[in-house]
Design a protein around this motif. Structure first.
Motif, PDB file in Angstrom:
ATOM      1  N   VAL A  30      -7.847 -24.513  19.075  1.00 42.61           N
ATOM      2  CA  VAL A  30      -6.448 -24.691  18.694  1.00 42.61           C
ATOM      3  C   VAL A  30      -6.429 -25.260  17.286  1.00 42.61           C
ATOM      4  CG1 VAL A  30      -4.285 -25.902  19.178  1.00 42.61           C
ATOM      5  CG2 VAL A  30      -5.701 -25.091  21.065  1.00 42.61           C
ATOM      6  N   ILE A  31      -5.637 -24.657  16.395  1.00 45.89           N
ATOM      7  CA  ILE A  31      -5.490 -25.167  15.032  1.00 45.89           C
ATOM      8  C   ILE A  31      -4.123 -25.811  14.905  1.00 45.89           C
ATOM      9  CG2 ILE A  31      -5.473 -24.593  12.574  1.00 45.89           C
ATOM     10  CD1 ILE A  31      -7.296 -22.290  13.120  1.00 45.89           C
ATOM     11  N   GLY A  87       1.364 -31.898  13.068  1.00 49.96           N
ATOM     12  CA  GLY A  87       1.079 -31.862  14.491  1.00 49.96           C
ATOM     13  C   GLY A  87       1.540 -30.607  15.197  1.00 49.96           C
ATOM     14  N   GLU A  88       1.974 -29.592  14.431  1.00 51.11           N
ATOM     15  CA  GLU A  88       2.440 -28.352  15.048  1.00 51.11           C
ATOM     16  C   GLU A  88       1.268 -27.401  15.285  1.00 51.11           C
ATOM     17  OE1 GLU A  88       2.282 -27.398  10.706  1.00 51.11           O
ATOM     18  OE2 GLU A  88       2.765 -29.141  11.965  1.00 51.11           O
ATOM     19  N   ILE A  89       1.306 -26.672  16.372  1.00 51.12           N
ATOM     20  CA  ILE A  89       0.269 -25.697  16.693  1.00 51.12           C
ATOM     21  C   ILE A  89       0.495 -24.444  15.858  1.00 51.12           C
ATOM     22  CG2 ILE A  89      -0.724 -24.239  18.499  1.00 51.12           C
ATOM     23  CD1 ILE A  89       0.208 -26.374  20.510  1.00 51.12           C
ATOM     24  N   PRO A 108       4.772 -28.697  19.056  1.00 48.83           N
ATOM     25  CA  PRO A 108       3.914 -29.859  18.816  1.00 48.83           C
ATOM     26  C   PRO A 108       2.694 -29.840  19.724  1.00 48.83           C
ATOM     27  CG  PRO A 108       5.886 -30.489  20.014  1.00 48.83           C
ATOM     28  CD  PRO A 108       6.100 -29.081  19.572  1.00 48.83           C
ATOM     29  N   ILE A 109       1.582 -30.329  19.220  1.00 41.62           N
ATOM     30  CA  ILE A 109       0.348 -30.342  19.994  1.00 41.62           C
ATOM     31  C   ILE A 109       0.514 -31.142  21.286  1.00 41.62           C
ATOM     32  CG2 ILE A 109      -0.536 -32.357  18.748  1.00 41.62           C
ATOM     33  CD1 ILE A 109      -2.587 -29.410  20.186  1.00 41.62           C
ATOM     34  N   GLU A 110       1.482 -32.051  21.297  1.00 35.40           N
ATOM     35  CA  GLU A 110       1.711 -32.886  22.474  1.00 35.40           C
ATOM     36  C   GLU A 110       2.095 -32.075  23.712  1.00 35.40           C
ATOM     37  OE1 GLU A 110       1.383 -35.344  19.143  1.00 35.40           O
ATOM     38  OE2 GLU A 110       2.875 -33.745  19.420  1.00 35.40           O
ATOM     39  N   VAL A 111       2.500 -30.802  23.523  1.00 33.48           N
ATOM     40  CA  VAL A 111       2.829 -29.973  24.679  1.00 33.48           C
ATOM     41  C   VAL A 111       1.583 -29.746  25.538  1.00 33.48           C
ATOM     42  CG1 VAL A 111       2.381 -27.722  23.610  1.00 33.48           C
ATOM     43  CG2 VAL A 111       4.110 -27.922  25.394  1.00 33.48           C
ATOM     44  N   HIS A 169       0.264 -40.275  20.034  1.00 35.50           N
ATOM     45  CA  HIS A 169      -0.615 -39.186  19.623  1.00 35.50           C
ATOM     46  C   HIS A 169      -0.260 -38.634  18.248  1.00 35.50           C
ATOM     47  CE1 HIS A 169      -2.559 -35.174  19.653  1.00 35.50           C
ATOM     48  NE2 HIS A 169      -3.504 -35.847  20.280  1.00 35.50           N
ATOM     49  N   ALA A 170       1.035 -38.525  17.941  1.00 27.58           N
ATOM     50  CA  ALA A 170       1.448 -38.006  16.630  1.00 27.58           C
ATOM     51  C   ALA A 170       0.886 -38.872  15.505  1.00 27.58           C
ATOM     52  CB  ALA A 170       2.977 -37.952  16.547  1.00 27.58           C
TER      53      ALA A 170
END
Length: 227
Positions: free
Chosen positions: A42-43, A48-50, A72-75, A85-86
């Protein structure tokens, strides 16, 4: 990933300038190659957006690529671990380095169906056209633990089979001179591993004196030793 997708990523990271000369054109082949890796990848952008997920990452988390882009990667992280996390992503982007999160720390991910996944993560930071991204390589830790469990179980069964059948085995790499003897062989020789080295000279002491010369000459003339 197509060139067009990379152009969208440039805009996601705050570039309002022209994108006709796409700075990511030369990386299209590399990005496509990520689908050939044995790891989920995953990049993530600086905010923090995928921006990319290869096929193994999509399979691991249960999402299609389109469902993940710009989210957001938090998903992909359980809600109980999202609060700071952000900030961690921001710190990593500002002070990039290669980091593994595998040893001594449980890292949890979140599947699309809401279930939690135990994953091993390795982070790397790269700069593409003045923009910094984080590459996350992920492995299903549960699968790794299952493989390790099966290896340990198979080793135990192998030892028990040798004990019951009263056989032993050994390996000798004539190029590196590394030797390995099984517990079964030590049992047959009535020797203890701690006090009897696994070596050819040691083995010769267990061979009948009339056979030692022939065995020594045979070993000396093996193809790998003649080379």
């Amino acid at each position: 990933m197509t060139t067009g997708t990379w152009k969208r990523l440039a805009l996601v990271n705050g570039d309002s300038g022209p994108v006709a000369a796409d700075p990511f054109d030369h990386l299209n082949g590399v990005v496509k190659g990520l689908d050939l890796l044995p790891s989920a990848v995953v990049i993530v952008g600086a905010s923090g957006e995928i921006v990319y997920a290869n096929s193994l990452a999509q399979r691991l988390f249960g999402y299609a690529q389109a469902e993940l882009l710009n989210r957001p990667i938090e998903v992909l992280i359980p809600s109980e671990f999202r609060s700071d996390h952000a900030a961690k992503v921001s710190r990593f982007v500002s002070t990039p380095n290669r980091r593994s999160m595998r040893e001594g720390k449980a890292v949890w991910g979140r599947h699309k169906d809401g279930s939690n996944l135990f994953v091993e993560v390795e982070l790397n930071s790269i700069e593409l056209g003045k923009r910094r991204f984080v590459i996350c390589s992920l492995h299903d830790a549960q699968a790794s633990k299952e493989v390790q469990r099966r290896l340990v179980l198979n080793e135990a069964r192998y030892r028990e089979a040798q004990r019951i059948s009263k056989v032993g085995s050994w390996e000798w790499d004539l190029l590196t001179n590394e030797e390995w003897w099984s517990d079964g062989l030590y049992a047959l020789l009535e020797e203890d591993r701690s006090g009897f080295p696994s070596s050819f000279p040691s083995f010769l002491t267990k061979v009948h004196p009339d056979d030692r010369r022939a065995l020594t000459e045979a070993v000396a003339h093996t193809p790998s030793r003649d080379a």
